[in-house]
Enzyme design. Structure first.
Site, PDB file in Angstrom:
ATOM      1  N   PHE A 162      39.190  62.963  68.305  1.00 10.88           N
ATOM      2  CA  PHE A 162      37.855  62.349  68.260  1.00 10.88           C
ATOM      3  C   PHE A 162      37.037  62.766  67.045  1.00 10.88           C
ATOM      4  O   PHE A 162      36.041  62.134  66.717  1.00 10.88           O
ATOM      5  CB  PHE A 162      37.081  62.702  69.546  1.00 10.88           C
ATOM      6  CG  PHE A 162      36.526  64.105  69.554  1.00 10.88           C
ATOM      7  CD1 PHE A 162      35.370  64.428  68.853  1.00 10.88           C
ATOM      8  CD2 PHE A 162      37.163  65.137  70.256  1.00 10.88           C
ATOM      9  CE1 PHE A 162      34.859  65.721  68.853  1.00 10.88           C
ATOM     10  CE2 PHE A 162      36.660  66.419  70.257  1.00 10.88           C
ATOM     11  CZ  PHE A 162      35.506  66.713  69.543  1.00 10.88           C
ATOM     12  N   SER A 239      44.501  68.688  70.019  1.00 10.79           N
ATOM     13  CA  SER A 239      44.537  70.071  70.503  1.00 10.79           C
ATOM     14  C   SER A 239      45.976  70.585  70.568  1.00 10.79           C
ATOM     15  O   SER A 239      46.922  69.789  70.688  1.00 10.79           O
ATOM     16  CB  SER A 239      43.911  70.126  71.898  1.00 10.79           C
ATOM     17  OG  SER A 239      44.663  69.303  72.773  1.00 10.79           O
ATOM     18  N   CYS A 294      38.881  71.145  62.639  1.00 11.89           N
ATOM     19  CA  CYS A 294      39.995  72.081  62.787  1.00 11.89           C
ATOM     20  C   CYS A 294      39.999  73.088  61.642  1.00 11.89           C
ATOM     21  O   CYS A 294      40.758  74.042  61.665  1.00 11.89           O
ATOM     22  CB  CYS A 294      41.315  71.335  62.843  1.00 11.89           C
ATOM     23  SG  CYS A 294      41.633  70.447  61.323  1.00 11.89           S
TER      24      CYS A 294
HETATM   25  P1  NAD Z   1      42.981  66.037  72.281  1.00 12.34           P
HETATM   26  O1  NAD Z   1      44.233  66.802  72.168  1.00 12.34           O
HETATM   27  O2  NAD Z   1      42.213  66.093  73.544  1.00 12.34           O
HETATM   28  O3  NAD Z   1      43.266  64.473  72.030  1.00 12.34           O
HETATM   29  C1  NAD Z   1      43.998  64.033  70.918  1.00 12.34           C
HETATM   30  C2  NAD Z   1      44.714  62.748  71.279  1.00 12.34           C
HETATM   31  O4  NAD Z   1      45.605  62.986  72.363  1.00 12.34           O
HETATM   32  C3  NAD Z   1      43.778  61.638  71.719  1.00 12.34           C
HETATM   33  O5  NAD Z   1      44.192  60.433  71.134  1.00 12.34           O
HETATM   34  C4  NAD Z   1      43.934  61.610  73.233  1.00 12.34           C
HETATM   35  O6  NAD Z   1      43.792  60.312  73.770  1.00 12.34           O
HETATM   36  C5  NAD Z   1      45.329  62.114  73.449  1.00 12.34           C
HETATM   37  N1  NAD Z   1      45.501  62.896  74.679  1.00 12.34           N
HETATM   38  C6  NAD Z   1      44.574  63.683  75.288  1.00 12.34           C
HETATM   39  N2  NAD Z   1      45.126  64.294  76.367  1.00 12.34           N
HETATM   40  C7  NAD Z   1      46.405  63.892  76.444  1.00 12.34           C
HETATM   41  C8  NAD Z   1      47.480  64.185  77.317  1.00 12.34           C
HETATM   42  N3  NAD Z   1      47.331  65.014  78.345  1.00 12.34           N
HETATM   43  N4  NAD Z   1      48.676  63.604  77.092  1.00 12.34           N
HETATM   44  C9  NAD Z   1      48.852  62.758  76.050  1.00 12.34           C
HETATM   45  N5  NAD Z   1      47.856  62.450  75.179  1.00 12.34           N
HETATM   46  C10 NAD Z   1      46.653  62.997  75.373  1.00 12.34           C
HETATM   47  O7  NAD Z   1      42.065  66.454  71.034  1.00 12.34           O
HETATM   48  P2  NAD Z   1      40.555  66.046  70.741  1.00 12.34           P
HETATM   49  O8  NAD Z   1      39.670  66.743  71.718  1.00 12.34           O
HETATM   50  O9  NAD Z   1      40.420  64.591  70.581  1.00 12.34           O
HETATM   51  O10 NAD Z   1      40.358  66.682  69.290  1.00 12.34           O
HETATM   52  C11 NAD Z   1      39.996  68.012  69.074  1.00 12.34           C
HETATM   53  C12 NAD Z   1      41.198  68.870  68.820  1.00 12.34           C
HETATM   54  O11 NAD Z   1      41.919  68.353  67.710  1.00 12.34           O
HETATM   55  C13 NAD Z   1      40.842  70.291  68.423  1.00 12.34           C
HETATM   56  O12 NAD Z   1      41.733  71.162  69.068  1.00 12.34           O
HETATM   57  C14 NAD Z   1      41.039  70.321  66.925  1.00 12.34           C
HETATM   58  O13 NAD Z   1      41.304  71.590  66.386  1.00 12.34           O
HETATM   59  C15 NAD Z   1      42.193  69.408  66.788  1.00 12.34           C
HETATM   60  N6  NAD Z   1      42.321  68.878  65.443  1.00 12.34           N
HETATM   61  C16 NAD Z   1      43.300  69.400  64.666  1.00 12.34           C
HETATM   62  C17 NAD Z   1      43.438  68.967  63.362  1.00 12.34           C
HETATM   63  C18 NAD Z   1      44.493  69.558  62.479  1.00 12.34           C
HETATM   64  O14 NAD Z   1      44.654  69.075  61.376  1.00 12.34           O
HETATM   65  N7  NAD Z   1      45.236  70.556  62.898  1.00 12.34           N
HETATM   66  C19 NAD Z   1      42.565  68.008  62.848  1.00 12.34           C
HETATM   67  C20 NAD Z   1      41.574  67.478  63.695  1.00 12.34           C
HETATM   68  C21 NAD Z   1      41.459  67.934  64.996  1.00 12.34           C
END
Ligand code: NAD
Length: 497
Positions: A162, A239, A294
């Site tokens: 997001f 995440s 991140c």
């Molecule tokens: P999230 O893991 O909740 O969601 C990411 C994606 O996974 C979304 O499209 C969501 O629909 C999907 N998703 C959520 N739960 C799921 C499940 N149980 N099974 C399958 N798919 C699922 O992450 P978020 O809250 O949207 O974003 C924040 C996180 O992203 C933070 O941990 C941040 O550090 C990380 N992030 C990392 C980077 C990087 O480059 N390492 C960059 C941006 C964000």
């Protein structure tokens, strides 16, 4: 709060029409449950997003597979022409695109603008790919030539988080598509609106129908992507918990996968650091995008006598005005979770130096605001020092020397970014070499490598080989073909038969 609603129960007050999937060059209705989309700065629903099922993923894969032969066989120099035009369109529409980011994600206008500008820079890199993927050729023995050419992998998928509704999709779209793949984007269901405009601009730039698709949804859509036999590669950003699930499921289904996870970034601050620069950069790093990056600073590891730097940081952070200098976090749940971490640390004896709790913005009382929060005397065993908080919170862990500071940093299971603030070249080099992180900085609060350098962490911040942007993404989005040819008449005497 996001709530499930039947497709027929759309409230009249929503500002935007329902978000739709984009398949084969058209926005299409999906007969699936809808989730409300919120403006985090007001706490109000503004649209609804479809929670797609495996059926919608399959439709997108079919359209992508149909488009793949023609697109993949077009020379790369022709394919990138789309991205020259797309970059110009991103720049021409920057006001509108960044306003959308602000509305669905909450970040302030300057941050949203920077995000769209970064998308343009990512696209600029894709335009240079013809010069980078020229392949290799060598006469390996008299009359015998070996060459390597890179071919696209096929239909690929990109799953986004997001926190950057415009930029993270553009980490993958220009490179994967310019390299000849057809891509299915699964945006975060919390911020699905920007993806529709990206689709429209790609079409306006001349991208053929079927080369780019958007399938909205959550867990079910992601699982269907990981399971679909027609998808060859999956990238994921989100995440660590979900990155592990996606990596295991996609590779278990014999796909290539690069899954970027969460982070807990440490900034090691030496007493000789420039107080002005260190103070302002560290606060910018921990509070930018409301700490929902991140690459955000999460832990300041203060080495020895650094109170004069901490005082500057407290000054800078205290002057920040919620709503003007810092946007809200993404949801009420997220804010409650962050407040829980702060309360727990305080109860365990940590000292809150700057308290962002109770931040309100006049006229936007329903927004999920939190001011920058700096907490001193946190110990490495506290949960707030170990887990990703993903909010505008910086904890200070005090250490006597740089080796202890590195030990604190390297005890984290994550490994996205690490930085050191110092005027000593020797200390800087030592930290750069010994910090267990994929992206390290010296006197930089947010050490994001810029193109052509690649973005990607280490340890539990990244699963898979390669990186998501820059040159590192070429390995992900292409497969190398090794070709051996023998044409020369003299080759008849060569040992290669
Ligand atoms: P999230 O893991 O909740 O969601 C990411 C994606 O996974 C979304 O499209 C969501 O629909 C999907 N998703 C959520 N739960 C799921 C499940 N149980 N099974 C399958 N798919 C699922 O992450 P978020 O809250 O949207 O974003 C924040 C996180 O992203 C933070 O941990 C941040 O550090 C990380 N992030 C990392 C980077 C990087 O480059 N390492 C960059 C941006 C964000």
């Amino acid at each position: 709060m996001a709530t499930l609603a039947a497709p027929t129960q759309r409230p009249e007050t929503l500002k935007y029409p329902d978000v739709r999937n984009y398949i084969n060059g058209a926005f299409v209705h999906a007969d699936v449950p809808m989730l409300e989309v919120f403006d985090p700065s007001r706490g109000q629903a503004i649209s609804r997003v479809p929670l797609s099922s495996p059926r919608e993923v399959d439709e997108a894969v079919r359209a992508a597979r149909a488009a793949f032969p023609k697109w993949s066989q077009m020379p790369i120099k022709e394919r990138v022409q789309v991205f020259y035009r797309y970059k110009t369109l991103l720049e021409q529409h920057i006001d509108e695109l960044s306003a959308l980011v602000t509305e669905e994600n909450g970040k302030i206008a300057s941050e949203a603008r920077a995000e769209v500008l970064k998308s343009a820079e990512l696209t600029e890199f894709a335009c240079s790919l013809p010069q980078i993927v020229t392949g290799e050729v060598l006469e390996v023995s008299r009359g015998v030539e070996c060459r390597i050419e890179r071919f696209p992998v096929g239909v690929v998928a990109s799953i986004a988080p997001f926190n950057f509704p415009n930029m993270v999709p553009n980490w993958t779209i220009p490179n994967a598509i310019a390299l000849g793949n057809c891509l299915i984007l699964k945006p975060s269901e919390l911020v699905p609106i920007s993806a529709g405009r990206i689709a429209e601009l790609l079409k306006e730039a001349g991208l053929p129908d079927g080369v780019f698709q958007v399938v909205h949804g959550g867990k079910d859509a992601v699982e269907a992507i990981c399971d679909h036999s027609g998808i060859a590669a999956v990238s994921f950003v989100g995440s660590t918990k979900v990155a592990k699930v996606v990596y295991r499921r996609a590779t278990g289904n014999l796909k290539r996968c690069l899954a970027l996870g969460g982070a807990k970034n440490h900034l090691i601050v030496m007493p000789d650091a420039d107080p002005e620069m260190a103070g302002s950069n560290i606060v910018a790093s921990m509070s930018g995008c409301a700490g929902q990056r991140c690459m955000a600073a999460a832990v300041m590891v203060a080495v020895s006598k650094t109170d004069h730097i901490i005082e500057r940081m407290v000054g800078v952070a205290s002057r920040m005005v919620p709503g003007r200098d810092i946007g809200p976090v993404i949801s009420a749940e997220s804010r409650a979770r962050i407040l829980g971490y702060i309360a727990e640390a305080e109860a365990a004896g940590a000292k809150v130096l700057v308290d962002g709790r109770g931040a309100t913005v006049a006229g936007r009382e329903g927004g999920y605001f939190l001011g920058p929060t700096i907490i001193d005397h946190v110990t490495p065993d506290m949960r707030i020092a170990q887990e990703e908080v993903f909010g505008p919170v910086l904890v200070i862990v005090r250490t006597p020397d740089v080796d202890t500071a590195l030990a604190v940093e390297n005890a984290s299971p994550y490994g996205n970014a690490a930085s050191v603030f110092t005027e000593s070249g020797g200390v800087a080099r030592y930290v750069m070499e010994h910090a267990s992180a994929g992206m390290v900085g010296v006197n930089v609060g947010v050490p994001v490598p810029r193109e052509p350098f690649s973005f990607g962490g280490w340890n539990e911040s990244k699963f898979g080989v390669g990186d998501i942007t820059g040159r590192g993404s070429i390995e992900l989005w292409t497969q190398a073909k090794k070709m051996t040819t023998k044409w020369n008449r003299e080759a008849g005497v060569n040992w290669m038969s």
